[in-house]
Enzyme design. Structure first.
Site, PDB file in Angstrom:
ATOM      1  N   GLU A 177       0.420  39.299  35.965  1.00  0.00           N
ATOM      2  CA  GLU A 177      -0.690  40.236  35.751  1.00  0.00           C
ATOM      3  C   GLU A 177      -0.443  41.090  34.508  1.00  0.00           C
ATOM      4  OE1 GLU A 177       0.846  39.661  38.588  1.00  0.00           O
ATOM      5  OE2 GLU A 177      -0.480  39.850  40.332  1.00  0.00           O
ATOM      6  N   ARG A 206       9.593  49.763  43.124  1.00  0.00           N
ATOM      7  CA  ARG A 206       8.839  50.820  43.808  1.00  0.00           C
ATOM      8  C   ARG A 206       9.540  52.170  43.754  1.00  0.00           C
ATOM      9  NH1 ARG A 206      10.194  46.645  46.893  1.00  0.00           N
ATOM     10  NH2 ARG A 206      11.690  46.870  48.586  1.00  0.00           N
ATOM     11  N   HIS A 237     -15.159  62.526  57.945  1.00  0.00           N
ATOM     12  CA  HIS A 237     -16.540  62.073  58.100  1.00  0.00           C
ATOM     13  C   HIS A 237     -16.645  60.560  58.115  1.00  0.00           C
ATOM     14  CE1 HIS A 237     -18.174  66.128  57.841  1.00  0.00           C
ATOM     15  NE2 HIS A 237     -17.102  66.339  57.090  1.00  0.00           N
ATOM     16  N   LYS A 243       2.792  33.995  44.735  1.00  0.00           N
ATOM     17  CA  LYS A 243       2.900  33.871  43.269  1.00  0.00           C
ATOM     18  C   LYS A 243       3.122  32.415  42.873  1.00  0.00           C
ATOM     19  CE  LYS A 243       5.244  38.308  42.296  1.00  0.00           C
ATOM     20  NZ  LYS A 243       6.495  38.891  41.824  1.00  0.00           N
TER      21      LYS A 243
END
Ligand code: F6P
Length: 551
Positions: free
Chosen positions: A214, A271, A387, A518
């Site tokens: 990517e 990460r 909501h 992948k």
């Protein structure tokens, strides 16, 4: 690290028995029985973050057994192992040392007899120097224009952390505009390129491996777009393209000069990389000083985690309580509801941190686990969630433990918005825990009428309004969202996840599961490029691919 089947430990067995005794106890009753409950089950981090975990389905015994479980796993030693740079990422044969990145004032941190502190500080100096040049408008683009826009090209950890932090710390932002390109969908890159003027934009290609499809596809598209600009030459890339990576060779091959390479290292997981040079965009956005405060906040939380006894250790206790729900109450998800608009990407960030770390099925003994590992993390900022999905929390059939986070001081004091926001925050955790019974409704509405034509009696009518409560929550009251408190909060969750990984007896620092998709995609791409119909997969996949090919 201790290698045990958690379910075979003495503490787990005790927890099982204990669970049978207390599973139906209501949080309401726990509070009624003990007026000191809040005092017993809350902790304070430097008077900057108050953590209240009293609205949980736990007693002192629960905590005692959970702490025993942690001890059976030698958790304190496991924590030390991480900070010592032991090779705890076994399946990738790597140490895990993102904590060293935030310990930058220390002069000596040794890994394999090398003082890594030197290179950490060199990169920080480089970040400091470059970010100040861009912010002060000393750095210019190829036509002499100063920089107005910064585009980070990266995915996963090379995107989620910086994007979340930059947005969360918007009040500290300077004049620079930030954009993120992560998705392979060409729409993402095209839409960002529409918004920026190339002459005054710098591109940070953020990828630990510098091979992620990517990121490299997006980076190449941007590079080609840049080289098509009028009067641009290849050497002008040096004014606009920067790489944050550990793969120097691939960076140079891409056409980025060494001076524009901001390295980080194999011992920083993707990460956990916002603390490394991947945080360059953060330093550009809020200035180096604030970036270092973010690191400092995380470092102080590291010290808390490393040096505080387990029974007062915030990440440890929260990690243990999380396990209590997933493995004894069999909950599957955890909500994260931040009552701060700037922090609207926090739950999304934690999704990767937690689900990529603890979404595992084989234990450290190569056995398929028979217990629950990582939970599904999800969430939306308050009050928006109230909501939409809170209805299910209040009256649905699922038990969903959740974290409620709010700053006490807002960055935008306007009328009484923040007081109202706080009122909702307190009201939600109160009503989720305590609910409202049928008796309460009947008592309150003694003299009120109801739809007599539809309901025989008041009870039949009010049953629909009852909220049973007993939904567990942790409340986090931050003094204010600052670089320091945000750093501490992120590190808190990182260590909570670490704690859980140790006790679940899994390897939290690899992510092999993402590889299968992948590699199949690579294979499919070559089929899509060929003229032949696809026959190599199952009938569904073949037919889908061929339907596309005919189209
Ligand atoms: O595919 C998962 C992953 O490896 C993440 O762990 C990582 O954050 C992301 O891809 C991006 O990887 P890189 O920084 O190497 O491009």
């Amino acid at each position: 690290m201790k290698n045990l089947n958690p379910t075979s430990t003495l503490s787990w067995k005790k927890l099982n028995k204990h669970f049978l005794k207390i599973r139906n106890i209501h949080i309401k009753d726990l509070f009624q029985k003990d007026i000191n409950r809040f005092k017993k089950f809350s902790l304070n981090f430097k008077n900057l973050i108050l953590i209240d975990y009293s609205k949980n389905r736990i007693t002192e015994k629960t905590i005692k057994y959970l702490l025993n479980l942690a001890q059976e796993f030698h958790l304190e030693q496991a924590i030390k192992s991480m900070f010592n740079g032991d090779y705890i990422n076994v399946t990738e044969n790597k140490p895990v040392l993102h904590t060293a990145l935030r310990d930058f004032k220390k002069k000596k941190i040794f890994l394999n007899n090398v003082n890594i502190s030197i290179s950490i500080n060199e990169v920080l100096e480089k970040i400091k120097d470059f970010s100040s040049k861009v912010i002060s408008q000393e750095w210019r683009g190829y036509t002499g224009k100063y920089i107005t826009d910064v585009v980070n090209i990266g995915i996963g950890g090379s995107n989620l952390g910086p994007e979340m932090v930059i947005e969360s710390l918007t009040p500290y932002k300077n004049h620079l505009n930030f954009h993120f390109i992560s998705n392979l969908d060409g729409t993402h890159v095209i839409e960002v390129l529409k918004k920026v003027n190339i002459e005054s934009t710098i591109f940070l290609i953020s990828s630990k491996t510098f091979t992620t499809q990517e990121t490299m596809t997006n980076a190449l598209t941007v590079k080609n777009f840049f080289l098509k600009q009028p009067k641009v030459s290849l050497s002008d890339m040096s004014k606009h393209f920067f790489a944050l990576s550990m793969n120097e060779k691939a960076v140079i091959k891409f056409g980025i000069i060494k001076e524009n390479f901001f390295p980080f290292w194999d011992w920083v997981g993707g990460r956990y990389s916002l603390w490394s040079s991947v945080g360059l965009s953060i330093a550009l956005s809020i200035g180096y000083k604030n970036f270092s405060l973010l690191l400092k906040g995380a470092h102080d939380m590291d010290n808390h985690f490393l040096h505080t006894p387990l029974n007062k250790n915030i990440p440890v206790l929260l990690g243990l309580i999380g396990l209590w729900y997933s493995n004894f109450f069999h909950t599957e998800t955890e909500g994260v509801f931040v009552y701060d608009q700037y922090m609207n990407k926090f739950a999304k960030f934690l999704q990767q941190t937690c689900m990529e770390s603890n979404g595992k099925r084989v234990d450290r003994n190569r056995k398929i686990v028979s217990w629950q590992t990582g939970s599904i993390i999800w969430g939306e900022p308050g009050t928006n969630g109230q909501h939409s999905f809170y209805q299910l929390l209040h009256q649905g059939t699922k038990l969903i433990p959740s974290d409620f986070i709010i700053p006490m001081k807002t960055h935008n004091k306007i009328n009484n918005h923040h007081l109202k926001l706080l009122s909702h925050f307190f009201a939600q955790t109160r009503s989720l825990a305590f609910g409202k019974s049928l008796q309460d409704f009947l008592h309150e509405n003694k003299n009120k009428s109801f739809f007599k034509k539809r309901f025989k009696n008041k009870k039949d009518f009010f049953i629909y309004q009852v909220c049973p409560g007993n939904q567990p929550t942790n409340s986090f009251l931050l003094r204010k969202i600052t670089p320091y408190t945000l750093g501490a909060l992120i590190a808190l969750f990182e260590h909570k996840i670490f704690t859980q990984g140790v006790i679940l007896n899994i390897y939290s620092f690899d992510q092999w599961g993402v590889e299968l998709g992948k590699s199949i995609a690579k294979d499919v791409l070559s089929i899509l490029k060929s003229k032949d119909l696809c026959t190599k997969y199952d009938s569904s996949t073949n037919s889908l691919i061929n339907f596309y090919k005919k189209f």
